[in-house]
Each structure stands twice: as structure tokens, then as C-alpha cells.
Design an enzyme around this catalytic site. Structure first.
Site, PDB file in Angstrom:
ATOM      1  N   ARG A 221       6.826  15.611 -13.476  1.00 22.78           N
ATOM      2  CA  ARG A 221       7.331  14.879 -12.231  1.00 22.78           C
ATOM      3  C   ARG A 221       6.927  13.556 -12.237  1.00 22.78           C
ATOM      4  O   ARG A 221       5.694  13.255 -12.377  1.00 22.78           O
ATOM      5  CB  ARG A 221       6.675  15.532 -11.030  1.00 22.78           C
ATOM      6  CG  ARG A 221       6.975  17.174 -10.933  1.00 22.78           C
ATOM      7  CD  ARG A 221       8.602  17.321 -10.541  1.00 22.78           C
ATOM      8  NE  ARG A 221       8.335  18.946 -10.443  1.00 22.78           N
ATOM      9  CZ  ARG A 221       9.514  19.480 -10.569  1.00 22.78           C
ATOM     10  NH1 ARG A 221      10.937  18.602 -11.193  1.00 22.78           N
ATOM     11  NH2 ARG A 221       9.925  20.828 -10.482  1.00 22.78           N
TER      12      ARG A 221
ATOM     13  N   GLU B 167       8.125 -13.942   1.589  1.00 22.61           N
ATOM     14  CA  GLU B 167       8.801 -13.173   2.636  1.00 22.61           C
ATOM     15  C   GLU B 167       9.686 -14.175   3.103  1.00 22.61           C
ATOM     16  O   GLU B 167       9.082 -15.351   3.703  1.00 22.61           O
ATOM     17  CB  GLU B 167       8.042 -12.422   3.560  1.00 22.61           C
ATOM     18  CG  GLU B 167       8.596 -11.317   4.115  1.00 22.61           C
ATOM     19  CD  GLU B 167       7.781 -10.301   5.151  1.00 22.61           C
ATOM     20  OE1 GLU B 167       8.065  -9.365   5.496  1.00 22.61           O
ATOM     21  OE2 GLU B 167       6.642 -10.703   5.201  1.00 22.61           O
TER      22      GLU B 167
ATOM     23  N   GLU C 248       3.886 -14.760   1.942  1.00 22.62           N
ATOM     24  CA  GLU C 248       4.381 -15.961   1.213  1.00 22.62           C
ATOM     25  C   GLU C 248       5.613 -15.718   0.465  1.00 22.62           C
ATOM     26  O   GLU C 248       5.950 -16.754   0.169  1.00 22.62           O
ATOM     27  CB  GLU C 248       2.968 -16.862   0.348  1.00 22.62           C
ATOM     28  CG  GLU C 248       2.613 -15.615  -0.723  1.00 22.62           C
ATOM     29  CD  GLU C 248       1.546 -16.389  -1.664  1.00 22.62           C
ATOM     30  OE1 GLU C 248       1.123 -17.516  -1.213  1.00 22.62           O
ATOM     31  OE2 GLU C 248       1.122 -15.623  -2.639  1.00 22.62           O
TER      32      GLU C 248
END
Lengths: 180, 180
Positions: free
Chosen positions: A36, A141, A139
């Protein structure tokens, strides 16, 4: 029926700023082994915020995985040890310049339970006030603030500018509450 | 405003059965560099399927990333080159034993646009017939079929047995359509 998959071995592949990747060797319910692929994520919040003019507060931002700009409800990741309600208020202030004294918890949901443990806690407010001084974004964004009507929202869904699960949920939630 | 982030370099970290992980070095709109952790996913379908008794067809399955069993609408991953409508019919047949001649496309949405490109295409049908012979599930897939009423759905949301974005969306969609 119990379909639990026992972890026989966890293989840590990657640990980044935001996500971690591991591949687990698992024992299936039928006794066979399988693998998985799992993404660990800190979890997130999203805020359904209505202005006094009955408009929904949205942020426009570039989404690198899609190489595309989306219009979304304000949202952000949980910091370590931070309660979702605190995160929600922080993200609302940082991304929109609004604040509130009244955040109502609506629901939570996993976004991609097949491969990731990301959960989103969703809050609602229609009691917004503008902050006197805008807060700093992260910073890396960059967002653009919008407020939209239900008609705008329908158009943005048609044009696929609105195209993510939490925002589609928010619009349905508001429509069910009688948003016009 | 254009917030596009130019890819300067792609670092391939992992390629698995289902997901791929890469870290891109990107040029931000302000001229600074940053890193984006991105999951590539083949995309998925989900099916809102109503029986003639006005019950919603659900599958119960263990979700390893959450270490928990969830009740979800039938869903599955796109095979390479497969159109979503074909995938939707295949997954409906494999997971539920029902088939249909009429699948209606409802909408699509990205599940986690901040770190993954997974998209889900959602279909609806209320014209189900039982297959004479049940199809084979994937060899590592174990699901239990359920059909639930709206009251059951509300209870399963409360108990967080229903707890993922596509299923929460489906229930809101049916409520907006007048499901009782």
C-alpha cells in the site's frame, strides 16, 4: 466483515515539507501479501466565509500539481499541535484580511482515503470584520482575494475555475442553507 | 494577476503501482525559488447509484492510510487510456454486482489540489439491474455491499463511518435533488 490489513513492514520513502510517503507491506484478509502506497499529510482546514452582502469570500491561487489557477474557499494546513479552529482563524486572517469572533464547525472529511490521510475540517462564518493591518502570508504563498455571488459561483464551476472538492462542498452547503 | 510557478527542475522520487511522487524546483512570482511536492495520480470515478427502493448503493472497505473502515459510494481508478464513463460502469459492476444502461455525468473535482493532481469524475444512475454473474474485484480489493436510506446516511455521517469528500458530496447532491 473485518477487512483490516495488518502492517508487516513500513518502508519510509520520502519526508518533505508537507507530505511523507511510505510503502507498507500488508497482510490482506485472504492471507496474501500486498503493498500500500500511503501519503501522510498534517491535515487542513477550510473556511466558508460570507460577507454582509451575501457574497462568498474566495482566494485565487496557482496550484502546481494541476499547473492551473483555481478559485477556492480559504484553506490551509494544520501546524503541529495546533487545533483546527486556531488554524482556521489564522488562515482566514492571513489569506483574506478578514477576522471573526464566531467560527462554526460544520464537518470534516478525508479527501483521498485510497492513498492519503489528509483530513479537512470545515468551518463557517458570516460575521466578518476587516483587520486593520493585513497579516503576512507564507513566503511561498501568493493569493488574490475575491468575493462572489451564487451566480458567479455557478459560472466559475462551469468554467472549471472552481474545481476542487472542498469548494464544491462549500457551494452545495450554502445552496442547501438557502443561499441565493 | 498571474501567479504561475515555472518548473526549473523536476526530481522524480518514486513511481509506484498507483501514485508517483516528484519534487519540483519552481520559480515563484516574486523571483524567489521554492520546492513543490507533487503526487501524480491516474484519476478516479465515483458513482451515485440509487436502487428502485430509493436507497443509495454503498461499499464498505478498509482504508489503509486511515487504518479504518469507511462506507463510501462505489469508486475506482482510471486505467490508462480508459474513458471515465467506461471506468464508472466497470467499477459499478465489479464493486456492487449492479449494471446500468444509463450513467449520467454530474461533475468532476480535484480532491487535494495543494499536493496531488487526482481528479474524480462523478456519475449518477437510478436505473440499476443486477448482473447475473458477479464480476471479479482486483485481487487486493475487499468490499462489502450495502444499500442505505437517507436516515442511515445521516447516522453514518454522525458516527464518521461516512467520512470522505466524494461520499459527503454525493449525499448533499441527493438531498439537493430531494432525496428523502
Amino acid at each position: 466483515m473485518n477487512f483490516e490489513e495488518k502492517t508487516v513492514k513500513t518502508n519510509h520513502i520520502f519526508s518533505g515539507k508537507i507530505i511523507q510517503l511510505q510503502v507498507d507491506d500488508v497482510l490482506l484478509p485472504n492471507g496474501e501479501m500486498s503493498k500500500r502506497e500511503l501519503i501522510k499529510h498534517p491535515g487542513a482546514v477550510a473556511i466558508i466565509a460570507m460577507t454582509e452582502n451575501n457574497k462568498l469570500v474566495m482566494v485565487k491561487q496557482y496550484r502546481k500539481p494541476l499547473e492551473k489557477t483555481l478559485v477556492e474557499i480559504p484553506a490551509g494546513k494544520l501546524e503541529e499541535g495546533e487545533s483546527p479552529e486556531i488554524t482556521a482563524l489564522r488562515e482566514l486572517e492571513e489569506e483574506t484580511g478578514y477576522t471573526t469572533n464566531h467560527l462554526q464547525y460544520i464537518t470534516s472529511f478525508y479527501t483521498s482515503p485510497g492513498f492519503a490521510d489528509e483530513i479537512i475540517y470545515v468551518y463557517f462564518t458570516d460575521e466578518l470584520t476587516l483587520l486593520e493591518e493585513k497579516k503576512q502570508l507564507d513566503e511561498d504563498e501568493f493569493v488574490e482575494l475575491m468575493t462572489i455571488s451564487l451566480d458567479d459561483a455557478e459560472e466559475l464551476i462551469q468554467s472549471q475555475d472552481i474545481h476542487d472538492a472542498k469548494t464544491v462542498f462549500a457551494i452545495q452547503y450554502l445552496k442547501a442553507k438557502g443561499w441565493k
